[in-house]
Scaffold this active site. Structure first.
Site, mmCIF file in Angstrom:
data_model
loop_
_atom_site.group_PDB
_atom_site.id
_atom_site.type_symbol
_atom_site.label_atom_id
_atom_site.label_comp_id
_atom_site.label_asym_id
_atom_site.label_seq_id
_atom_site.Cartn_x
_atom_site.Cartn_y
_atom_site.Cartn_z
ATOM 1 N N TYR A 147 -1.582 -0.786 10.618
ATOM 2 C CA TYR A 147 -1.668 -1.078 9.171
ATOM 3 C C TYR A 147 -0.350 -0.702 8.485
ATOM 4 O O TYR A 147 0.210 -1.490 7.718
ATOM 5 C CB TYR A 147 -2.849 -0.305 8.578
ATOM 6 C CG TYR A 147 -3.173 -0.643 7.138
ATOM 7 C CD1 TYR A 147 -3.792 -1.842 6.803
ATOM 8 C CD2 TYR A 147 -2.864 0.250 6.109
ATOM 9 C CE1 TYR A 147 -4.104 -2.142 5.483
ATOM 10 C CE2 TYR A 147 -3.173 -0.042 4.780
ATOM 11 C CZ TYR A 147 -3.791 -1.248 4.476
ATOM 12 O OH TYR A 147 -4.091 -1.543 3.169
ATOM 13 N N SER A 153 0.863 -1.192 0.000
ATOM 14 C CA SER A 153 0.000 0.000 0.000
ATOM 15 C C SER A 153 0.895 1.236 0.000
ATOM 16 O O SER A 153 2.086 1.145 0.341
ATOM 17 C CB SER A 153 -0.836 -0.032 1.274
ATOM 18 O OG SER A 153 -1.485 1.189 1.499
HETATM 19 N N1 LIG Z 1 -8.848 -0.900 -0.483
HETATM 20 C C1 LIG Z 1 -7.840 -0.042 -0.399
HETATM 21 O O1 LIG Z 1 -8.037 1.175 -0.310
HETATM 22 C C2 LIG Z 1 -6.431 -0.536 -0.424
HETATM 23 C C3 LIG Z 1 -5.389 0.378 -0.639
HETATM 24 C C4 LIG Z 1 -4.069 -0.074 -0.656
HETATM 25 C C5 LIG Z 1 -3.808 -1.423 -0.467
HETATM 26 N N2 LIG Z 1 -4.834 -2.285 -0.244
HETATM 27 C C6 LIG Z 1 -4.514 -3.689 -0.019
HETATM 28 O O2 LIG Z 1 -5.057 -4.458 -1.073
HETATM 29 C C7 LIG Z 1 -5.349 -5.780 -0.600
HETATM 30 C C8 LIG Z 1 -6.760 -6.146 -0.993
HETATM 31 O O3 LIG Z 1 -7.647 -5.272 -0.337
HETATM 32 P P1 LIG Z 1 -9.165 -5.038 -0.790
HETATM 33 O O4 LIG Z 1 -9.366 -3.585 -0.821
HETATM 34 O O5 LIG Z 1 -9.490 -5.871 -1.950
HETATM 35 O O6 LIG Z 1 -9.899 -5.568 0.539
HETATM 36 P P2 LIG Z 1 -11.062 -6.608 0.707
HETATM 37 O O7 LIG Z 1 -11.471 -6.496 2.134
HETATM 38 O O8 LIG Z 1 -12.107 -6.430 -0.336
HETATM 39 O O9 LIG Z 1 -10.351 -8.003 0.456
HETATM 40 C C9 LIG Z 1 -9.498 -8.605 1.406
HETATM 41 C C10 LIG Z 1 -9.707 -10.111 1.349
HETATM 42 O O10 LIG Z 1 -8.813 -10.704 2.297
HETATM 43 C C11 LIG Z 1 -9.510 -11.739 2.958
HETATM 44 N N3 LIG Z 1 -8.919 -11.995 4.277
HETATM 45 C C12 LIG Z 1 -8.915 -11.165 5.348
HETATM 46 N N4 LIG Z 1 -8.334 -11.771 6.397
HETATM 47 C C13 LIG Z 1 -7.972 -13.006 5.970
HETATM 48 C C14 LIG Z 1 -7.346 -14.112 6.621
HETATM 49 N N5 LIG Z 1 -6.985 -14.067 7.903
HETATM 50 N N6 LIG Z 1 -7.115 -15.217 5.890
HETATM 51 C C15 LIG Z 1 -7.492 -15.303 4.587
HETATM 52 N N7 LIG Z 1 -8.103 -14.284 3.936
HETATM 53 C C16 LIG Z 1 -8.336 -13.168 4.632
HETATM 54 C C17 LIG Z 1 -10.947 -11.212 3.104
HETATM 55 O O11 LIG Z 1 -11.896 -12.233 3.371
HETATM 56 C C18 LIG Z 1 -11.143 -10.531 1.750
HETATM 57 O O12 LIG Z 1 -11.687 -11.439 0.806
HETATM 58 C C19 LIG Z 1 -5.117 -5.740 0.909
HETATM 59 O O13 LIG Z 1 -3.842 -6.274 1.205
HETATM 60 C C20 LIG Z 1 -5.134 -4.267 1.235
HETATM 61 O O14 LIG Z 1 -4.393 -3.975 2.399
HETATM 62 C C21 LIG Z 1 -6.138 -1.894 -0.241
#
Ligand SMILES: NC(=O)c1ccc[n+]([C@@H]2O[C@H](COP(=O)([O-])OP(=O)(O)OC[C@H]3O[C@@H](n4cnc5c(N)ncnc54)[C@H](O)[C@@H]3O)[C@@H](O)[C@H]2O)c1
Length: 311
Positions: free
Chosen positions: A192, A179
């Site tokens: 985070y 991120s």
């Molecule tokens: N959404 C944002 O603004 C953003 C920005 C920068 C980075 N990210 C990163 O991108 C990645 C995806 O995020 P997203 O926005 O799609 O979020 P999201 O919540 O839609 O998806 C995250 C997924 O991870 C799974 N998960 C959570 N804990 C888990 C565990 N203990 N074991 C197995 N699976 C687990 C959840 O069930 C979910 O399906 C993450 O690493 C997040 O930190 C997101």
């Protein structure tokens, strides 16, 4: 001058020219359309953690469209089924495994089952993640442990499970979804950011280790996106740079992976802000964060599961 110090001096000169060479190659490559340099991933098996939602689901569908076999790991069975249905509709083989990646033993067992059922893994995308969005003072010990385990430490267990097979054939790709919070701190994001800085550290160290040991067929990519509209960061409010579209970010990630790009920052404007931050005094850097609303962005955060009723 001894023979050792002579060869040290020659090596230093060679390394200096290699720094310049790769810098120039990097500049030239930015002028060549990426699509001309895409690698072929057809029939490769791509494992995506957190593939049951958001970015993970979008990546699964894109790699399915490129002819890959898809393996999804997620704690959320319903989310995985939905992704699997979409991948099947695209026409790609898909395998799902329900696993809590913060549980080390469960990761090792699921990795063994995955290899048995889906065969060798060509690419691992460490994407699953969570966010608490709490003030530092309000963070419970369990919050910190969980965030570090899911977003960072699990990457060790997962990479350890699949890297040895990649090293045997000197071929593979490890992708880390970090991120912008892995490059800069922010209020209410201490746990985070710590986890995401950690995941960037794992990626960079592993990349250098693979290069040092001569594994030129194993690629490492780290992805650092700004806030995305997947629902994970619902409620955040920023200035000038709004939440990114999930599909746009997924396209940027796939495009970067296909050219073995090592660091993918989305949007690219962040590169410029980080460059300025690298030489400004710390006090000034704080005002860059303020300028884009990073100081108050998380004040209105409620996340996907605690939606606040509007108006
Ligand atoms: N959404 C944002 O603004 C953003 C920005 C920068 C980075 N990210 C990163 O991108 C990645 C995806 O995020 P997203 O926005 O799609 O979020 P999201 O919540 O839609 O998806 C995250 C997924 O991870 C799974 N998960 C959570 N804990 C888990 C565990 N203990 N074991 C197995 N699976 C687990 C959840 O069930 C979910 O399906 C993450 O690493 C997040 O930190 C997101």
């Amino acid at each position: 001058m001894t023979t050792d110090s002579k060869s040290d001096a020659i090596n230093n000169i060679v390394h200096f020219f290699l720094i310049l060479y790769h810098w120039i190659v990097g500049i030239i490559l930015t002028l060549v359309p990426r699509s001309l340099r895409y690698k072929d991933v057809k029939d490769q098996t791509v494992l995506i953690t957190g593939g049951g939602s958001g970015l993970g689901r979008a990546l699964a569908c894109r790699f399915a469209g490129l002819g890959c076999r898809i393996v999804i790991w997620d704690i959320n069975a319903a989310g995985m089924s939905e992704t699997a249905a979409r991948v099947k509709k695209i026409g790609a083989p898909v395998f799902t495994f329900q696993v809590d990646i913060s549980d080390r033993q469960a990761v090792y067992e699921t990795a063994a089952r995955t290899k048995q059922i889906a065969g060798p893994i060509s690419m691992v995308i460490n994407n699953a993640g969570i966010v608490t969005g709490k003030r530092f003072i309000d963070l419970k010990d369990e919050d910190i442990d969980k965030t570090m385990a899911v977003n960072c430490t699990s990457n060790f267990w997962i990479i350890k499970s699949f890297l040895p097979d990649m090293m045997k054939v000197n071929k593979g790709h490890i992708v880390t979804i970090s991120s912008v919070a892995g490059l800069s701190g922010g209020p209410r994001l201490a746990d985070y950011c710590a986890s995401k800085f950690g995941s960037c550290g794992i990626d960079e160290s592993l990349r250098y280790e693979m290069k040092t040991e001569g594994y030129d067929g194993i690629h490492c990519t780290v992805v650092c996106p700004w806030f995305i509209n997947t629902g994970m960061f619902d409620g955040v409010k920023t200035k000038y740079m709004g939440l990114l579209e999930q599909d746009y970010v997924a396209d940027e990630i796939v495009s970067g992976i296909l050219v073995n790009q090592e660091i993918i920052v989305v949007p690219r404007l962040i590169y410029f802000l980080l460059f300025i931050k690298s030489f400004l005094p710390t006090q000034s850097s704080y005002y860059i964060i303020k300028l884009i609303g990073g100081d108050t962005a998380m004040m209105t955060f409620h996340g996907r599961h605690n939606k606040v009723k509007q108006g």
